[in-house]
Write a protein that holds these residues in place. Structure first.
Motif, PDB file in Angstrom:
ATOM      1  N   ILE A   9       1.144  -1.650   0.241  1.00 52.98           N
ATOM      2  CA  ILE A   9      -0.271  -0.123  -0.149  1.00 52.98           C
ATOM      3  C   ILE A   9       0.929   1.000  -0.394  1.00 52.98           C
ATOM      4  O   ILE A   9       1.818   1.334   0.568  1.00 52.98           O
ATOM      5  N   VAL A  10       1.032   1.960  -0.598  1.00 54.00           N
ATOM      6  CA  VAL A  10       1.166   3.551  -0.822  1.00 54.00           C
ATOM      7  C   VAL A  10       0.744   4.749  -1.022  1.00 54.00           C
ATOM      8  O   VAL A  10      -1.284   4.561  -0.602  1.00 54.00           O
ATOM      9  N   THR A  11       0.622   5.471  -0.322  1.00 58.46           N
ATOM     10  CA  THR A  11      -0.088   6.749   0.495  1.00 58.46           C
ATOM     11  C   THR A  11       0.370   8.132  -0.331  1.00 58.46           C
ATOM     12  O   THR A  11       1.876   7.932  -0.076  1.00 58.46           O
ATOM     13  N   LYS A  12      -0.722   9.091   0.315  1.00 56.15           N
ATOM     14  CA  LYS A  12      -0.116  10.713  -0.107  1.00 56.15           C
ATOM     15  C   LYS A  12       0.183  11.122   0.872  1.00 56.15           C
ATOM     16  O   LYS A  12      -1.078  10.673   1.613  1.00 56.15           O
ATOM     17  N   LYS A  13       1.262  12.034   2.021  1.00 54.54           N
ATOM     18  CA  LYS A  13       0.735  12.713   3.215  1.00 54.54           C
ATOM     19  C   LYS A  13       1.038  13.756   2.822  1.00 54.54           C
ATOM     20  O   LYS A  13       1.105  14.328   1.992  1.00 54.54           O
ATOM     21  N   VAL A  14       0.080  14.229   3.562  1.00 51.09           N
ATOM     22  CA  VAL A  14      -1.096  15.284   4.209  1.00 51.09           C
ATOM     23  C   VAL A  14      -0.526  16.073   5.323  1.00 51.09           C
ATOM     24  O   VAL A  14      -1.633  14.681   6.164  1.00 51.09           O
ATOM     25  N   ASN A  15      -0.063  16.942   5.832  1.00 47.88           N
ATOM     26  CA  ASN A  15       0.034  17.164   7.329  1.00 47.88           C
ATOM     27  C   ASN A  15       0.439  16.504   8.569  1.00 47.88           C
ATOM     28  O   ASN A  15      -0.737  16.108   9.368  1.00 47.88           O
ATOM     29  N   ASP A  16       1.042  15.522   7.720  1.00 45.34           N
ATOM     30  CA  ASP A  16       1.720  13.869   8.472  1.00 45.34           C
ATOM     31  C   ASP A  16       0.500  12.851   9.031  1.00 45.34           C
ATOM     32  O   ASP A  16       0.446  12.227   9.662  1.00 45.34           O
ATOM     33  N   GLU A  17      -0.566  13.091   8.140  1.00 41.72           N
ATOM     34  CA  GLU A  17      -1.387  11.844   7.566  1.00 41.72           C
ATOM     35  C   GLU A  17      -1.536  11.435   6.501  1.00 41.72           C
ATOM     36  O   GLU A  17      -1.075  11.607   5.326  1.00 41.72           O
ATOM     37  N   ASN A  18      -1.638  10.039   6.783  1.00 43.44           N
ATOM     38  CA  ASN A  18      -2.142   9.413   5.555  1.00 43.44           C
ATOM     39  C   ASN A  18      -3.231   8.966   4.447  1.00 43.44           C
ATOM     40  O   ASN A  18      -3.594   8.455   5.142  1.00 43.44           O
ATOM     41  N   LEU A  19      -3.049   8.862   3.431  1.00 44.92           N
ATOM     42  CA  LEU A  19      -3.982   9.390   2.565  1.00 44.92           C
ATOM     43  C   LEU A  19      -4.194   8.502   1.456  1.00 44.92           C
ATOM     44  O   LEU A  19      -3.038   7.774   0.919  1.00 44.92           O
ATOM     45  N   CYS A  20      -4.840   7.212   1.232  1.00 43.42           N
ATOM     46  CA  CYS A  20      -4.595   6.164   0.855  1.00 43.42           C
ATOM     47  C   CYS A  20      -5.424   6.461  -0.474  1.00 43.42           C
ATOM     48  O   CYS A  20      -6.758   6.187  -0.503  1.00 43.42           O
ATOM     49  N   ASP A  43      -5.117   3.125 -17.871  1.00 41.83           N
ATOM     50  CA  ASP A  43      -3.531   3.692 -18.064  1.00 41.83           C
ATOM     51  C   ASP A  43      -3.502   5.154 -17.984  1.00 41.83           C
ATOM     52  O   ASP A  43      -2.596   5.711 -16.944  1.00 41.83           O
ATOM     53  N   TYR A  44      -4.704   5.628 -18.229  1.00 42.10           N
ATOM     54  CA  TYR A  44      -5.301   7.209 -19.048  1.00 42.10           C
ATOM     55  C   TYR A  44      -5.265   7.656 -17.390  1.00 42.10           C
ATOM     56  O   TYR A  44      -4.094   8.369 -16.949  1.00 42.10           O
ATOM     57  N   GLN A  45      -5.469   7.034 -16.420  1.00 41.23           N
ATOM     58  CA  GLN A  45      -5.617   7.687 -14.786  1.00 41.23           C
ATOM     59  C   GLN A  45      -4.866   7.768 -14.097  1.00 41.23           C
ATOM     60  O   GLN A  45      -4.206   8.215 -13.228  1.00 41.23           O
ATOM     61  N   GLN A  46      -4.227   6.761 -14.779  1.00 44.75           N
ATOM     62  CA  GLN A  46      -2.761   6.560 -14.157  1.00 44.75           C
ATOM     63  C   GLN A  46      -1.867   7.251 -13.942  1.00 44.75           C
ATOM     64  O   GLN A  46      -0.835   8.168 -13.025  1.00 44.75           O
ATOM     65  N   LYS A  47      -1.752   8.154 -15.670  1.00 41.60           N
ATOM     66  CA  LYS A  47      -0.852   9.479 -15.832  1.00 41.60           C
ATOM     67  C   LYS A  47      -1.409  10.295 -15.310  1.00 41.60           C
ATOM     68  O   LYS A  47      -0.836  11.124 -14.666  1.00 41.60           O
ATOM     69  N   VAL A  48      -2.820  10.893 -15.102  1.00 38.83           N
ATOM     70  CA  VAL A  48      -3.012  11.786 -14.493  1.00 38.83           C
ATOM     71  C   VAL A  48      -2.510  12.271 -13.478  1.00 38.83           C
ATOM     72  O   VAL A  48      -1.809  12.589 -12.500  1.00 38.83           O
ATOM     73  N   PHE A  49      -2.561  10.829 -12.166  1.00 33.86           N
ATOM     74  CA  PHE A  49      -2.607  10.398 -10.894  1.00 33.86           C
ATOM     75  C   PHE A  49      -0.963  10.913 -10.998  1.00 33.86           C
ATOM     76  O   PHE A  49      -0.113  11.374  -9.961  1.00 33.86           O
ATOM     77  N   GLU A  50      -0.087  10.060 -12.314  1.00 30.79           N
ATOM     78  CA  GLU A  50       1.356  10.573 -11.257  1.00 30.79           C
ATOM     79  C   GLU A  50       1.648  11.817 -12.171  1.00 30.79           C
ATOM     80  O   GLU A  50       2.610  12.404 -11.130  1.00 30.79           O
ATOM     81  N   LYS A  51       1.112  12.555 -12.337  1.00 28.76           N
ATOM     82  CA  LYS A  51       1.222  13.782 -13.212  1.00 28.76           C
ATOM     83  C   LYS A  51       0.556  14.801 -11.834  1.00 28.76           C
ATOM     84  O   LYS A  51       1.733  15.685 -11.716  1.00 28.76           O
ATOM     85  N   LEU A  52      -0.118  14.472 -11.468  1.00 35.21           N
ATOM     86  CA  LEU A  52      -0.683  15.138 -10.113  1.00 35.21           C
ATOM     87  C   LEU A  52       0.514  14.457  -8.416  1.00 35.21           C
ATOM     88  O   LEU A  52      -0.079  15.321  -7.538  1.00 35.21           O
ATOM     89  N   ASN A  53       1.435  13.574  -8.866  1.00 34.04           N
ATOM     90  CA  ASN A  53       2.561  13.012  -7.704  1.00 34.04           C
ATOM     91  C   ASN A  53       1.396  12.616  -6.328  1.00 34.04           C
ATOM     92  O   ASN A  53       1.613  13.160  -5.483  1.00 34.04           O
TER      93      ASN A  53
END
Length: 167
Positions: A9-20, A43-53
């Motif tokens: 599982i990978v998460t996006k850290k925002v204010n020291d909290e993990n968004l999955c 595949d296109y969705q993945q490219k959008v999320f990668e662009k948004l980091n």
């Protein structure tokens, strides 16, 4: 029920909290042409999320055996103690601008709000009417603490509400 390897599982850290951020994909009685289209869309969705980091978890589910509610229950049970928030986007749902990630967080950080696409059901009576709004599962987010506070309810269909079966 399907199992999920929580070490992946990978998460996006925002204010020291993990968004999955996550979505389900997999087989489910579809024709080969539809499977190929779903893969291209994902595949296109993945490219959008990668662009948004924003790291997206693509969770495999065999919809021939486990409907969306069952898959969501299994995912919730296996990740509720390792992430702070769940943010689900169907494979054909994409954020349109980078700030939406932080806007979602701002809406749910109080740990008592469910964010998502508003829908209305016209085929199930609730409180004497068919006219009731609910949070559609195509895009939704909530805190795992809120889920626990609610008693860890199932995401499966009931006589008060239904969920897409994926079949």
């Amino acid at each position: 029920f399907p199992s999920h390897d929580t070490k992946l599982i990978v998460t996006k850290k925002v204010n020291d909290e993990n968004l999955c951020f996550f979505t389900f994909f997999g087989e489910g009685g579809r024709q080969q042409q539809e499977i190929e289209r779903h893969q291209r869309v994902m595949d296109y969705q993945q490219k959008v999320f990668e662009k948004l980091n924003v790291p997206m978890n693509y969770v495999h589910n065999n919809f021939n055996y486990y409907d969306f509610g069952q898959a969501l229950d299994a995912f919730a049970n296996s990740t509720k103690d390792i992430v702070d928030y769940w943010v689900h986007f169907d494979i054909d749902a994409i954020p349109l601008y980078p700030e939406v990630i932080y806007e979602i967080y701002e809406k749910i950080k109080d740990k008592k709000t469910i964010w998502g696409c508003a829908s209305q059901s016209n085929h199930i009576f609730v409180n004497g009417t068919k006219q009731h709004a609910y949070c559609n599962t195509s895009t939704f987010a909530l805190a795992t603490d809120f889920y626990k506070k609610l008693g860890q309810p199932s995401f499966r269909s009931t006589n008060r509400g239904d969920i897409v079966t994926g079949k």
